[in-house]
Scaffold this active site. Structure first.
Site, PDB file in Angstrom:
ATOM      1  N   THR A 174      26.203  -2.903 -71.287  1.00  0.00           N
ATOM      2  CA  THR A 174      27.625  -3.277 -71.293  1.00  0.00           C
ATOM      3  C   THR A 174      28.087  -3.917 -72.601  1.00  0.00           C
ATOM      4  O   THR A 174      29.278  -3.938 -72.887  1.00  0.00           O
ATOM      5  CB  THR A 174      27.947  -4.238 -70.125  1.00  0.00           C
ATOM      6  OG1 THR A 174      27.123  -5.396 -70.256  1.00  0.00           O
ATOM      7  CG2 THR A 174      27.721  -3.583 -68.785  1.00  0.00           C
ATOM      8  N   ASP A 175      27.140  -4.439 -73.405  1.00  0.00           N
ATOM      9  CA  ASP A 175      27.568  -5.157 -74.620  1.00  0.00           C
ATOM     10  C   ASP A 175      28.402  -4.286 -75.557  1.00  0.00           C
ATOM     11  O   ASP A 175      29.383  -4.747 -76.136  1.00  0.00           O
ATOM     12  CB  ASP A 175      26.347  -5.684 -75.393  1.00  0.00           C
ATOM     13  CG  ASP A 175      25.643  -6.836 -74.667  1.00  0.00           C
ATOM     14  OD1 ASP A 175      26.180  -7.318 -73.658  1.00  0.00           O
ATOM     15  OD2 ASP A 175      24.561  -7.250 -75.133  1.00  0.00           O
ATOM     16  N   SER A 179      22.097  -2.010 -75.334  1.00  0.00           N
ATOM     17  CA  SER A 179      23.240  -1.490 -76.088  1.00  0.00           C
ATOM     18  C   SER A 179      23.469  -2.150 -77.443  1.00  0.00           C
ATOM     19  O   SER A 179      24.095  -1.531 -78.307  1.00  0.00           O
ATOM     20  CB  SER A 179      24.507  -1.440 -75.241  1.00  0.00           C
ATOM     21  OG  SER A 179      25.050  -2.699 -75.036  1.00  0.00           O
ATOM     22  N   THR A 200      21.160  -2.938 -69.223  1.00  0.00           N
ATOM     23  CA  THR A 200      20.738  -3.711 -68.046  1.00  0.00           C
ATOM     24  C   THR A 200      20.656  -2.832 -66.799  1.00  0.00           C
ATOM     25  O   THR A 200      19.800  -3.033 -65.943  1.00  0.00           O
ATOM     26  CB  THR A 200      21.745  -4.868 -67.821  1.00  0.00           C
ATOM     27  OG1 THR A 200      21.713  -5.691 -68.979  1.00  0.00           O
ATOM     28  CG2 THR A 200      21.398  -5.698 -66.606  1.00  0.00           C
TER      29      THR A 200
HETATM   30  N1  ASP Z   1      22.587  -6.844 -73.158  1.00  0.00           N
HETATM   31  C1  ASP Z   1      22.755  -5.779 -72.218  1.00  0.00           C
HETATM   32  C2  ASP Z   1      23.056  -4.493 -72.956  1.00  0.00           C
HETATM   33  O1  ASP Z   1      24.159  -4.267 -73.358  1.00  0.00           O
HETATM   34  C3  ASP Z   1      23.839  -6.096 -71.291  1.00  0.00           C
HETATM   35  C4  ASP Z   1      24.090  -5.058 -70.228  1.00  0.00           C
HETATM   36  O2  ASP Z   1      23.655  -3.959 -70.246  1.00  0.00           O
HETATM   37  O3  ASP Z   1      24.834  -5.388 -69.312  1.00  0.00           O
HETATM   38  O4  ASP Z   1      22.202  -3.694 -73.121  1.00  0.00           O
END
Ligand code: ASP
Length: 323
Positions: free
Chosen positions: A88-89, A55, A12
């Site tokens: 973040t995932d 991610s 993200t």
């Molecule tokens: N779905 C996203 C990812 O992990 C969430 C993020 O980056 O915050 O790529």
């Protein structure tokens, strides 16, 4: 100025929101590259746009590439710190993988964002600057891989994503953050006491993660056996107990030589061989189940994946999981 390598991997933090549909997705050009000049005031930065992956698309293959890239750059480019931007995932998994595999004590900081780059209150640029400040700080050496978001510094070992959307999502249950980022200072108030690393050159094993629930039976274990895994991690109940109907199938799996590691589905505390009822921790220990040390399921899975490259011996694995 410290020489810092910034590696972008996607997520993200590098995405944009479509204002018409509200959908968040990848952008042709990484918007984080716009901030490279601002970072030059903090450190001598080298930027590498390595992956453009959400991610959930990151696998152990990319994690190993990151480990190797960092180690090569330390030798070839004399870098003194690393910042990785990541979705973040699965951020905590990449951070932990690097924590237990990279053979260096230079600061390595992983960061991300909960809001994409053009959303109101986007946290990505700020988190990136904070991460570079931490990576450039002398106190961040020898701490293992760090996770920096939302003004907090966590260890890759303990940080976990706790909220689906809140920017304060990364927490270290049981331990708290190692330090904080403020306008003028990077302050550490704790230091990790041990760091373990395993120098692996490949990741070849298949390790499965399974969560226990009330009423679970052994059929899922036989289904897993038919996949011929190299290892299994179970998020057990409470202090390390399982429903009794799982035990016979689990015994078959262990007797076939498949290492089974136990963690708890509670996010605080350790698993221990306390209860002696059918399926209780004592019986599981006697069966040869390996007890872990407070890692969550996804990190214990990575640890088993990595340690299996080093040894297949039960006692050595158990010792590694005590650390
Ligand atoms: N779905 C996203 C990812 O992990 C969430 C993020 O980056 O915050 O790529």
């Amino acid at each position: 100025m410290k020489k810092i390598l910034i590696i972008h991997t996607g997520g993200t933090i590098a995405m944009m929101e479509d204002k018409e549909t509200g959908a968040v997705g990848q952008n042709q050009k990484n918007p984080l590259l716009l901030h490279t000049d601002a970072l030059a005031e903090i450190a001598d930065v080298m930027v590498e746009d390595l992956f453009q992956l959400p991610s959930p698309h990151i696998t152990e293959k990319e994690m190993l590439i990151l480990k190797q890239k960092i180690e090569t750059s330390i030798i070839e480019n004399k870098i003194e710190g690393v910042v990785i931007t990541h979705g973040t995932d699965t951020l905590e998994e990449t951070a932990y993988f690097l924590d237990i595999t990279v053979q260096s004590d230079i600061p390595i900081v992983v960061t991300g964002a909960m809001r994409s780059s053009n959303e109101l209150g986007a946290d990505g640029p700020y988190n990136l600057i904070s991460a570079v400040r931490v990576a450039a700080s002398d106190s961040a050496s020898g701490t293992g891989v760090l996770v920096v978001l939302n003004d907090e510094i966590h260890t890759g070992k303990n940080a976990t994503k706790t909220h689906t959307s809140n920017i304060a999502t990364f927490q270290s249950p049981q331990y708290g953050p190692l330090g904080i980022v403020s306008k003028r200072e990077i302050t550490f108030h704790h230091m990790p006491t041990v760091r373990e690393t395993y120098d692996i050159g490949k990741v070849t094993k298949n390790v499965i993660l399974l969560k226990a629930y009330a009423g679970m039976d052994g059929s899922i274990i036989s289904a897993i056996r038919s996949l011929h895994p190299d290892g299994l991690v179970i998020e057990a109940l409470g202090q390390g107990n399982l429903p009794p109907s799982m035990v016979p199938e689990l015994k078959v799996l262990i007797d076939e030589g498949v290492p089974v590691v136990l963690v708890s589905r509670c996010f605080n505390g350790y698993v221990q061989d306390v209860y002696n009822y059918e399926g209780g921790g004592r019986q599981l220990k006697d069966l040869g189940v390996i007890f872990s040390n407070g890692l969550n399921g996804q990190k214990a899975r990575l640890k088993l994946l990595i340690t299996l490259e080093v040894t297949q011996k039960h006692d050595e694995l158990q010792e590694m999981f005590f650390i």
